[in-house]
Scaffold this motif. Sequence first.
Motif, short mmCIF file in Angstrom:
data_model
loop_
_atom_site.label_atom_id
_atom_site.label_comp_id
_atom_site.label_asym_id
_atom_site.label_seq_id
_atom_site.Cartn_x
_atom_site.Cartn_y
_atom_site.Cartn_z
N ASN A 130 0.81 -1.21 0.00
CA ASN A 130 0.00 0.00 0.00
C ASN A 130 0.85 1.27 0.00
N SER A 131 2.15 1.12 -0.22
CA SER A 131 3.02 2.29 -0.19
C SER A 131 2.80 3.20 -1.39
N TYR A 132 2.23 2.67 -2.47
CA TYR A 132 2.00 3.49 -3.66
C TYR A 132 0.94 4.56 -3.43
N PHE A 133 0.06 4.35 -2.44
CA PHE A 133 -0.94 5.40 -2.18
C PHE A 133 -0.80 6.01 -0.80
N GLN A 134 -0.03 5.39 0.10
CA GLN A 134 0.11 5.93 1.44
C GLN A 134 1.42 6.70 1.55
N ASP A 135 1.32 8.00 1.79
CA ASP A 135 2.53 8.80 1.96
C ASP A 135 2.49 9.57 3.27
N ASP A 136 1.60 9.17 4.16
CA ASP A 136 1.45 9.75 5.50
C ASP A 136 1.09 11.23 5.48
#
Length: 447
Positions: free
Chosen positions: A353-359
């Motif tokens: 899910n790192s492609y949409f989660q950038d905090d």
Amino acid sequence: MNKYIKYIALPLAAMAALASCTEETDAEKDKGSTPVVKYVRDCDPEKADSLIVAASLGSKLVFVGDNLGDVQQVWFNDQKALLNPTMVTSHAIIVDIPNVIPGKVTNIAKLITSGGQTLEYPFKVTVPAPRIEKMSCEYAPIGSTASITGAYFADDESVPLSVTFEGGIKADIVSYTQDQINFKVPEGATEGAIVVKTIYGETKTPFHYADTRGMLFDFERDGKTGLGLDGHCWHCAPFVEDELSLTKTYLKMGDAETLIDDNAWPENTHMFTYWAGDWGSPLGYPARVGERLFDVVDFTDWQNMSLKFEMLIPSANAWQSCAMQLIFSGTDKTSYGPDGTDIYGNTTAASNNSYFQDDSGKAPSSWGRALYRPWTGTTAFHTNDQWITVTVPLADFIYNSAGGKATTSPSSPSDFANFEIFVWSGGVSGVDCYPIICIDNIRAVKN
């Protein structure tokens, strides 16, 4: 030397102001004179040499003549135009024809001065064929009341206003205004365009009723497509069939017990994810249960397409916090499988899910998505317990999770392999709520 210029400038400015105060305006100069119109032309400079005797609603015109400076009102038929004094001179008046269908047609333009002098000038205002913008619910059940909004809806004894479905089936009109028609969806209505007809012409809807074109997810195992029904996701809200159903099974996000606030991460209740693949090595894309979305729907002209879906939010469970993040991605961002390559030799990324989660929404890897947020900080949003159609242009998939401009965004058909819905963040503070968001018939269609 500059200090002398400063002191000299004051008297010069005062003299200029005095001159402007004593100069006679066009309105004052023409007061009491009879206005004269020599001709009417289009306001477009490229068409300035074309004289006209008719124009459609909403057109911008120039009346050219003499003694026009004192004109205070301009009427077209029985509709008064909005007149800007700065657009009125002795020899020209720039004015827009009111975008309202006249109640009484005289084919006369009237110019009225401050003293009541009236000039009548022959001029015909034409009304366009109906303009159709949207339907309240493109899947409205038979027998329910739906609406079409747009412009130029008119009824006439000789040519009554009509709404006709595929196969010539006419709907019963409940009520109408010039920009909205309310009607009953007729028995026998089937998929296809709807035609709205008035005395001024007829127009076919750009959308289809019960549209299955471009269908990505209908959540039916025996429906148009079963994509997303067989575990191709990390977390998913449930697919249910109950008293709220529009067309049997739908995606139900929320359970009336899960709090959504500014810090929410409701991946178990307010998320839907579809990742293409079959967990093979190399990665394959089996029909119906693992296809890339761009193999299901043609995204070649994605810039001129929109994502559509039906949505119902109960009035008792309104929405007022976080944005609905709508995210497409390619298999280079994530897939239903491990890191590696696919059967076509393309490099693929493992499930993540790192492609949409950038905090924070500020990371360089931020990936573009659309943020749908119909609520405001002062008003919660619900659909009055009715299904509505939501339309989001694919050209709007350009934001990061915090509402800023994304670093990179979908730019080719290959970026439309996977799809995600996540009610999360959005960059705007909301109000704590317990929303239920029902979604059905997710599709991508031409604008």
